[in-house]
Each structure stands twice: as C-alpha cells, then as structure tokens.
Design a protein around this motif. Structure first.
Motif, PDB file in Angstrom:
ATOM      1  N   GLU A   7      -9.372   1.576  -5.947  1.00 13.47           N
ATOM      2  CA  GLU A   7      -9.472   1.236  -4.463  1.00 13.47           C
ATOM      3  C   GLU A   7      -9.405  -0.429  -4.279  1.00 13.47           C
ATOM      4  O   GLU A   7     -10.366  -1.539  -3.551  1.00 13.47           O
ATOM      5  CB  GLU A   7     -11.488   1.311  -4.636  1.00 13.47           C
ATOM      6  CG  GLU A   7     -11.401   2.922  -5.401  1.00 13.47           C
ATOM      7  CD  GLU A   7     -13.039   3.354  -5.578  1.00 13.47           C
ATOM      8  OE1 GLU A   7     -14.258   1.629  -4.902  1.00 13.47           O
ATOM      9  OE2 GLU A   7     -13.656   3.539  -6.163  1.00 13.47           O
TER      10      GLU A   7
ATOM     11  N   SER B 213      -8.378  -0.079   1.801  1.00 12.73           N
ATOM     12  CA  SER B 213      -9.348   0.670   2.341  1.00 12.73           C
ATOM     13  C   SER B 213      -8.792   2.501   2.253  1.00 12.73           C
ATOM     14  O   SER B 213      -7.980   2.270   2.043  1.00 12.73           O
ATOM     15  CB  SER B 213      -9.725  -0.075   3.443  1.00 12.73           C
ATOM     16  OG  SER B 213      -8.566   0.351   4.190  1.00 12.73           O
ATOM     17  N   ARG B 214      -9.904   3.253   2.069  1.00 18.53           N
ATOM     18  CA  ARG B 214      -9.391   4.248   2.306  1.00 18.53           C
ATOM     19  C   ARG B 214      -9.194   4.321   4.045  1.00 18.53           C
ATOM     20  O   ARG B 214      -7.822   5.500   3.953  1.00 18.53           O
ATOM     21  CB  ARG B 214     -11.186   4.671   2.901  1.00 18.53           C
ATOM     22  CG  ARG B 214     -11.535   6.510   3.209  1.00 18.53           C
ATOM     23  CD  ARG B 214     -13.101   7.128   3.222  1.00 18.53           C
ATOM     24  NE  ARG B 214     -12.483   7.996   3.646  1.00 18.53           N
ATOM     25  CZ  ARG B 214     -12.724   8.918   2.866  1.00 18.53           C
ATOM     26  NH1 ARG B 214     -12.911   9.070   1.757  1.00 18.53           N
ATOM     27  NH2 ARG B 214     -12.515  10.762   3.748  1.00 18.53           N
TER      28      ARG B 214
ATOM     29  N   CYS C 225       0.356  -1.650   0.083  1.00 18.12           N
ATOM     30  CA  CYS C 225      -0.068   0.060  -0.038  1.00 18.12           C
ATOM     31  C   CYS C 225       0.675   1.622  -0.232  1.00 18.12           C
ATOM     32  O   CYS C 225       0.547   2.274  -0.217  1.00 18.12           O
ATOM     33  CB  CYS C 225      -0.593  -0.099   1.516  1.00 18.12           C
ATOM     34  SG  CYS C 225      -2.099   0.974   1.399  1.00 18.12           S
TER      35      CYS C 225
ATOM     36  N   CYS D 170      -7.561   6.803  -3.409  1.00 17.59           N
ATOM     37  CA  CYS D 170      -8.209   5.611  -3.178  1.00 17.59           C
ATOM     38  C   CYS D 170      -8.219   5.628  -4.186  1.00 17.59           C
ATOM     39  O   CYS D 170      -8.756   4.107  -4.947  1.00 17.59           O
ATOM     40  CB  CYS D 170      -9.077   5.354  -2.443  1.00 17.59           C
ATOM     41  SG  CYS D 170      -8.689   5.745  -0.885  1.00 17.59           S
TER      42      CYS D 170
ATOM     43  N   VAL E  77      -5.103   3.869   3.303  1.00 16.87           N
ATOM     44  CA  VAL E  77      -4.226   4.596   2.464  1.00 16.87           C
ATOM     45  C   VAL E  77      -4.328   6.202   3.757  1.00 16.87           C
ATOM     46  O   VAL E  77      -2.841   6.237   3.651  1.00 16.87           O
ATOM     47  CB  VAL E  77      -5.560   5.187   1.825  1.00 16.87           C
ATOM     48  CG1 VAL E  77      -5.016   6.096   0.710  1.00 16.87           C
ATOM     49  CG2 VAL E  77      -5.509   3.957   0.131  1.00 16.87           C
TER      50      VAL E  77
END
Length: 124
Positions: A74, A77-78, A31, A69, A81
């Motif tokens: 996507e 996940s928010r 990520c 995102c 991030v």
C-alpha cells in the motif's frame, strides 16, 4: 543451499523489489517499476504452475486492484496504481481482461516485448 536471510521475517511478510532496469524503462517512475516487478513475480508463478500441470496457453494472472495495492505494501495510492496499469496497457506491454464482473481482473504482460525493451534499454 543458500541462506534465505540473516533476519527473521514474519510468515507472509510482503517484499517489494524494484529492478534498476525497470526504473530506467519507466523513466524513473517507481510505481510502474514496482507494478512490473509484482506482475513479473505473479506471472513467473503462473508459468511454474502451468508447467507442472502441463497446461498450454498464456500465463494470465488474476488479481483485484485491492490485492495489487496490498501486495505493493500500500505504498502507492489506488488511483496511482490504476493510472499506471492503464499506462502500461496503452504502451501495449500489458493486456487487461476486465470482462469478468466483480473486482478481479486478469493481467497478461507482454513478456517478449518487455524483454526486448529491457535489452535495448528503451525508455517509455
């Protein structure tokens, strides 16, 4: 002129590229690596825009968390991030200007520091 791709892609189709050196830098955190790749892309575009407009200053990029995102397909996940952005800020490789009201924030990557870390194969 090199061919773009042998496959046909929809206009606006998103693409995530994660460099091996970014994965190493972030101790296998994909990520963080994807975020840095996106910020590198956005910053490079901002530098190009600034050069064409003959503007001086730092290449801050503006984006909402939702847009980040979305740009990362996507896949993360928010919350993930958000956490990674704060980690990067804590590692002092990212500045976040959140003084503007609303969803959009400004981001500035520490280009020289990141390049030095990548050159030295550092792990955060």
């Amino acid at each position: 002129m090199p061919r773009e791709s042998c496959l046909v892609h929809r206009k606006g189709d998103r693409l995530i590229l994660i460099r091996e050196s970014f994965i190493h830098l972030f101790a296998e955190d994909h990520c963080c690596a994807a975020l840095l790749a996106l910020l590198e892309y956005l910053t490079s575009n901002e530098i190009d825009r600034m050069e064409k407009a003959e503007e001086a200053g730092s290449p801050w990029v503006r984006a909402s968390l939702h847009q980040i995102c979305t740009d990362m397909v996507e896949h993360y996940s928010r919350r993930m991030v958000q956490d990674r952005l704060q980690w990067m800020k804590g590692w002092e490789i990212l500045e976040i200007d959140d003084t503007t009201p609303g969803e959009v924030r400004s981001y500035l990557i520490a280009i020289d520091d990141i390049n030095e870390m990548l050159d030295n194969r550092r792990i955060l």
